[in-house]
Design an enzyme around this catalytic site. Structure first.
Site, mmCIF file in Angstrom:
data_model
loop_
_atom_site.group_PDB
_atom_site.id
_atom_site.type_symbol
_atom_site.label_atom_id
_atom_site.label_comp_id
_atom_site.label_asym_id
_atom_site.label_seq_id
_atom_site.Cartn_x
_atom_site.Cartn_y
_atom_site.Cartn_z
ATOM 1 N N LYS A 166 0.829 -1.208 0.000
ATOM 2 C CA LYS A 166 0.000 0.000 0.000
ATOM 3 C C LYS A 166 0.866 1.261 0.000
ATOM 4 C CE LYS A 166 -3.954 -0.005 2.363
ATOM 5 N NZ LYS A 166 -5.082 -0.041 1.440
HETATM 6 N N1 PMP Z 1 -7.475 -3.602 -2.794
HETATM 7 C C1 PMP Z 1 -7.100 -2.341 -2.587
HETATM 8 C C2 PMP Z 1 -6.555 -1.556 -3.712
HETATM 9 C C3 PMP Z 1 -7.229 -1.762 -1.305
HETATM 10 O O1 PMP Z 1 -6.844 -0.506 -1.092
HETATM 11 C C4 PMP Z 1 -7.788 -2.530 -0.264
HETATM 12 C C5 PMP Z 1 -7.955 -1.925 1.107
HETATM 13 N N2 PMP Z 1 -6.832 -2.087 1.906
HETATM 14 C C6 PMP Z 1 -8.160 -3.855 -0.541
HETATM 15 C C7 PMP Z 1 -7.994 -4.356 -1.816
HETATM 16 C C8 PMP Z 1 -8.714 -4.745 0.530
HETATM 17 O O2 PMP Z 1 -7.695 -5.086 1.429
HETATM 18 P P1 PMP Z 1 -8.011 -5.382 2.966
HETATM 19 O O3 PMP Z 1 -9.080 -6.405 2.968
HETATM 20 O O4 PMP Z 1 -6.731 -5.860 3.516
HETATM 21 O O5 PMP Z 1 -8.474 -4.095 3.547
#
Ligand code: PMP
Length: 309
Positions: free
Chosen positions: A154
């Site tokens: 991220k």
């Molecule tokens: N894809 C993206 C691009 C995201 O930003 C997120 C949010 N973190 C997710 C998928 C889902 O990830 P998570 O379930 O870990 O929040």
């Protein structure tokens, strides 16, 4: 109620948490973030932080890619989170935002020879996709491949890609965008992973379709298998499969498990929430609020409880 932030190794009111305009990450997107949920359980008067260790492990991975040194251990990060959330004293659903960033007050495109720092803030935040069922559109913007900007971590600068797609979808009257990978296979939403139900099985894009390996995605795969006996197939997904799926839903820390009603103006199934989606949604919402004893290990309680007789 005032919110607090953790900045420069101190807990301070959010309104006083400022950084200098020369800070490197403001100019070049050189930071790594997480989004973690604190879920309010009204019966227990408790906030449960959901799977914080997995979120911080992903933060460490992003830091390795971005050459950021994070001076806290996993246990310290969990302790800081509990302390910060308990200082805020909120009694509602929260969103916790840790950020590891290039903190030097210095310009110049690079990752080396810069100082790093870490901050965290907490805000009350209800549903992210504030609809019972989302109307989605495939974005004209594609996810980058790993050699452009790694989508498996991220990195703040990467999210310009997501923002372009999200705004395109919303200005066109939809709730969320679904982005394709560079090779044209389905990737993910702008803040969510995507699942299809096909002939009673779950199908979701693989790691090599430029997705973030979501923690909610992982949670749903486990709950589907262990609670419903449903396996998930991770494989490349064609765009047209979106239109033909029996059910479709999005998963994310902020969005939880949001059913999809239509994609590119084609109804998914009969356009109503599907049977497997609603079963998973029900189990997931119990798990994240600490109401499912089997999964309490995933839930970190914040408030100290009086011992009951
Ligand atoms: N894809 C993206 C691009 C995201 O930003 C997120 C949010 N973190 C997710 C998928 C889902 O990830 P998570 O379930 O870990 O929040």
């Amino acid at each position: 109620m005032p919110s607090y932030a953790f900045l420069n190794n101190e807990f301070i009111p959010l309104s006083e948490a400022k950084i200098n305009i020369m800070t490197h990450c403001l100019h070049y997107g050189t930071a790594v973030f997480e989004g973690i949920r604190g879920n309010w359980n009204n019966e227990q008067k408790q906030i449960y932080i959901f799977r914080p260790r997995e979120h911080f492990q992903r933060l460490y991975q992003g830091c390795r890619v971005m050459n950021i040194s994070l001076p806290y251990t996993l246990n310290e990060l969990c302790r800081i989170t509990v302390e910060l959330v308990s200082r805020c004293g909120f009694e509602e659903d929260l969103y916790i935002r840790p950020l590891a960033y290039k903190s030097s007050e210095s310009l110049g495109v690079r990752l080396h020879n810069l100082e790093d720092d870490f901050l965290m803030l907490v805000i009350p935040w209800g549903p992210y996709l504030d609809v019972d069922m989302a109307r989605c559109a495939v974005a004209s913007w594609r996810r980058p491949e790993d050699n452009t900007i790694p989508p498996q971590v991220k990195i703040t600068g990467l999210y310009v890609n997501n923002a372009l797609a999200k705004t395109e979808a919303v200005l066109n009257g939809f709730d969320e965008a679904i982005m394709l990978a560079p090779d044209g296979y389905v990737s993910e939403g702008t803040g969510e992973n995507i699942f299809l139900v096909v002939d009673g099985t779950l199908v979701t894009p693989t790691s090599y379709s430029s997705i973030l390996m979501g923690i909610t995605r992982n949670t749903v795969i486990q709950l589907a298998r262990d609670e419903l006996g449903i396996e998930t197939v991770e494989r490349p997904v064609d765009r047209s499969e979106l239109y033909l799926a029996d059910e479709c839903f999005l998963t994310g820390t902020a969005a939880h498990l949001t059913p999809v009603a239509e994609i590119d103006r084609r109804k998914i199934g009969d356009g109503e929430i599907g049977r497997i989606t609603s079963q998973l949604q029900e189990i997931y919402s119990r798990v994240i609020r600490g109401n499912h004893p089997k999964y309490l290990d995933w839930c970190l309680p914040v408030y100290r409880q009086e011992a009951t007789a």
